[in-house]
Scaffold this motif. Structure first.
Motif, PDB file in Angstrom:
ATOM      1  N   UNK A   1     -31.122  21.499 -62.625  1.00  0.00           N
ATOM      2  CA  UNK A   1     -32.425  22.453 -62.393  1.00  0.00           C
ATOM      3  C   UNK A   1     -33.142  22.314 -62.068  1.00  0.00           C
ATOM      4  N   UNK A   2     -34.118  22.963 -61.030  1.00  0.00           N
ATOM      5  CA  UNK A   2     -35.184  22.421 -60.635  1.00  0.00           C
ATOM      6  C   UNK A   2     -36.364  22.300 -61.444  1.00  0.00           C
ATOM      7  N   UNK A   3     -37.202  22.647 -62.822  1.00  0.00           N
ATOM      8  CA  UNK A   3     -37.802  23.074 -63.608  1.00  0.00           C
ATOM      9  C   UNK A   3     -37.391  21.960 -65.054  1.00  0.00           C
ATOM     10  N   UNK A   4     -36.143  22.190 -65.317  1.00  0.00           N
ATOM     11  CA  UNK A   4     -35.681  20.683 -67.183  1.00  0.00           C
ATOM     12  C   UNK A   4     -35.176  19.466 -65.513  1.00  0.00           C
ATOM     13  N   UNK A   5     -34.617  19.613 -64.651  1.00  0.00           N
ATOM     14  CA  UNK A   5     -33.878  18.189 -64.311  1.00  0.00           C
ATOM     15  C   UNK A   5     -32.908  18.103 -64.874  1.00  0.00           C
ATOM     16  N   UNK A   6     -31.982  18.997 -65.509  1.00  0.00           N
ATOM     17  CA  UNK A   6     -30.690  18.774 -66.429  1.00  0.00           C
ATOM     18  C   UNK A   6     -29.637  19.640 -64.570  1.00  0.00           C
ATOM     19  N   UNK A   7     -28.331  18.622 -65.753  1.00  0.00           N
ATOM     20  CA  UNK A   7     -27.412  19.416 -64.440  1.00  0.00           C
ATOM     21  C   UNK A   7     -26.891  20.579 -64.438  1.00  0.00           C
ATOM     22  N   UNK A   8     -26.600  21.513 -63.229  1.00  0.00           N
ATOM     23  CA  UNK A   8     -25.956  22.282 -64.121  1.00  0.00           C
ATOM     24  C   UNK A   8     -24.439  23.222 -63.068  1.00  0.00           C
ATOM     25  N   UNK A   9     -23.389  23.397 -63.595  1.00  0.00           N
ATOM     26  CA  UNK A   9     -22.456  23.411 -62.553  1.00  0.00           C
ATOM     27  C   UNK A   9     -22.755  25.287 -61.785  1.00  0.00           C
ATOM     28  N   UNK A  10     -22.810  24.610 -60.291  1.00  0.00           N
ATOM     29  CA  UNK A  10     -22.829  25.984 -60.236  1.00  0.00           C
ATOM     30  C   UNK A  10     -21.825  26.846 -59.907  1.00  0.00           C
ATOM     31  N   UNK A  11     -20.158  26.744 -60.076  1.00  0.00           N
ATOM     32  CA  UNK A  11     -18.875  27.574 -60.530  1.00  0.00           C
ATOM     33  C   UNK A  11     -19.038  28.387 -61.942  1.00  0.00           C
ATOM     34  N   UNK A  12     -19.874  28.070 -63.267  1.00  0.00           N
ATOM     35  CA  UNK A  12     -19.959  28.499 -64.375  1.00  0.00           C
ATOM     36  C   UNK A  12     -21.236  28.648 -64.555  1.00  0.00           C
ATOM     37  N   UNK A  13     -22.609  28.299 -63.949  1.00  0.00           N
ATOM     38  CA  UNK A  13     -24.286  29.341 -64.453  1.00  0.00           C
ATOM     39  C   UNK A  13     -23.972  30.834 -64.711  1.00  0.00           C
ATOM     40  N   UNK A  14     -24.819  31.109 -65.351  1.00  0.00           N
ATOM     41  CA  UNK A  14     -24.777  32.247 -65.594  1.00  0.00           C
ATOM     42  C   UNK A  14     -26.088  32.553 -64.536  1.00  0.00           C
ATOM     43  N   UNK A  15     -26.825  31.389 -64.738  1.00  0.00           N
ATOM     44  CA  UNK A  15     -28.282  31.748 -64.140  1.00  0.00           C
ATOM     45  C   UNK A  15     -28.769  31.176 -62.797  1.00  0.00           C
ATOM     46  N   UNK A  16     -29.000  31.945 -62.154  1.00  0.00           N
ATOM     47  CA  UNK A  16     -30.119  31.418 -60.856  1.00  0.00           C
ATOM     48  C   UNK A  16     -30.229  32.524 -60.201  1.00  0.00           C
ATOM     49  N   UNK A  17     -31.292  31.954 -58.992  1.00  0.00           N
ATOM     50  CA  UNK A  17     -31.973  32.799 -58.243  1.00  0.00           C
ATOM     51  C   UNK A  17     -31.841  32.809 -56.629  1.00  0.00           C
TER      52      UNK A  17
END
Length: 59
Positions: free
Chosen positions: A7-23
């Motif tokens: 996550x470019x804002x907070x630095x948390x690891x995010x799974x792109x297959x399950x994330x509902x939030x993308x831009x």
């Protein structure tokens, strides 16, 4: 595609297959852990791309 994105804002690891939030920004997809991080990125994408994650946004 990697198994995890940062996550470019907070630095948390995010799974792109399950994330509902993308831009899509300048031809690249960025993934976020929350609506708050996504919203913050949309307000000031260039800042986060230049300076990196800054922690969770304050409300």
């Amino acid at each position: 595609m990697r198994a995890e994105e940062i996550d470019p804002v907070c630095g948390m690891r995010v799974d792109p297959k399950t994330s509902k939030y993308k831009v899509l920004y300048k031809g690249k997809i960025y993934y976020f852990c929350s609506e708050a991080c996504k919203s913050e990125f949309e307000k000031n994408a260039e800042f986060y791309l230049a300076h990196g994650p800054q922690g969770m946004p304050h409300r």
